[in-house]
Design an enzyme around this catalytic site. Structure first.
Site, short mmCIF file in Angstrom:
data_model
loop_
_atom_site.label_atom_id
_atom_site.label_comp_id
_atom_site.label_asym_id
_atom_site.label_seq_id
_atom_site.Cartn_x
_atom_site.Cartn_y
_atom_site.Cartn_z
CD GLU A 111 -2.85 -1.39 0.14
OE1 GLU A 111 -2.79 -0.62 -0.83
OE2 GLU A 111 -3.65 -2.35 0.22
CG HIS A 164 -4.27 -0.02 5.43
ND1 HIS A 164 -5.64 -0.13 5.58
CD2 HIS A 164 -3.87 -1.19 4.89
CE1 HIS A 164 -6.04 -1.31 5.14
NE2 HIS A 164 -4.98 -1.98 4.73
#
Ligand SMILES: [Zn+2]
Length: 210
Positions: free
Chosen positions: A78, A97
């Protein structure tokens, strides 16, 4: 590694362990990024055990090209998402995240999460939008979240997946993570309490209260 880079990598390790301790990363899931300066950020390595991670494992990447400049690990899948968020929000230095349990369960529903407590509304900035589904680590997910990111809103839900929380500091971002979880719990409690005659609802309510 410069003292500034070292400081950022240590903060990433410390924060990842704290989030894992609170159950917000679900095994090796989740990841986080911290801005080092205008052109660089530190990010957790991909699929690594947060409890075995050292500052040397944290990856230092260029914000514009994602070129890896340091770190023993392979950057989180990510990284592109974090870079997009950090570039869109220059006021935020941390992007976290999570796969936090209750807010992630909420992402199975295709709707924004209402934020009701005044403290949470202040820290999060309003109701939390649900970003459209795309597989983890893809440019589609980066685009789906990226287009929803705007000034003053510090939490985003990703459909069937998890959350992204932002803050001026990593402590601020973690505070948003905790508030988001509390708001998701409050939403489920309220929804379940509205249907008190179903025994399954009562069991779920008990699980949330435990
Ligand atoms: Zn994830």
């Amino acid at each position: 590694m410069s003292p500034l880079e070292r400081q950022a990598c240590e903060a990433v390790v410390r924060t990842a362990v704290a989030l894992a301790d609170q159950g917000f990363l679900a095994g090796v899931g989740g990841n986080l990024a911290l801005r080092i300066d205008a052109r660089h950020f530190a990010v957790t390595p991909s699929a690594s055990d947060y409890y075995a991670m050292a500052p040397e494992d944290i990856c230092i990447l260029r914000l514009d090209t994602l070129e890896q400049l340091a770190g023993n690990g392979k950057p989180s899948v990510e990284s592109g998402l974090h870079a997009r968020v950090l570039k869109t929000r220059p006021d935020c230095n941390a992007s976290v995240h999570t796969h936090q349990p209750v807010a992630s369960a909420f992402t199975l529903l295709d709707r924004p999460l209402p934020v009701t407590s005044p403290a949470a509304r202040q820290a999060i900035g309003g109701d939390v939008p649900m970003c459209a589904y795309a597989p983890s680590g893809t440019r589609w997910l980066t685009a789906n979240v990226g287009k929803r990111v705007h000034a003053r809103l510090n939490a985003y839900l990703m459909r069937n997946h998890g959350a992204v929380c932002l803050g001026a500091t990593v402590e601020d971002a973690c505070h948003v993570v905790r508030l988001l979880e509390q708001e998701a719990i409050a939403w489920f409690r309220q929804s379940l309490a509205a249907q008190p005659h179903n025994p399954l609802h009562q069991q779920a309510l008990n699980a949330l209260t435990a």
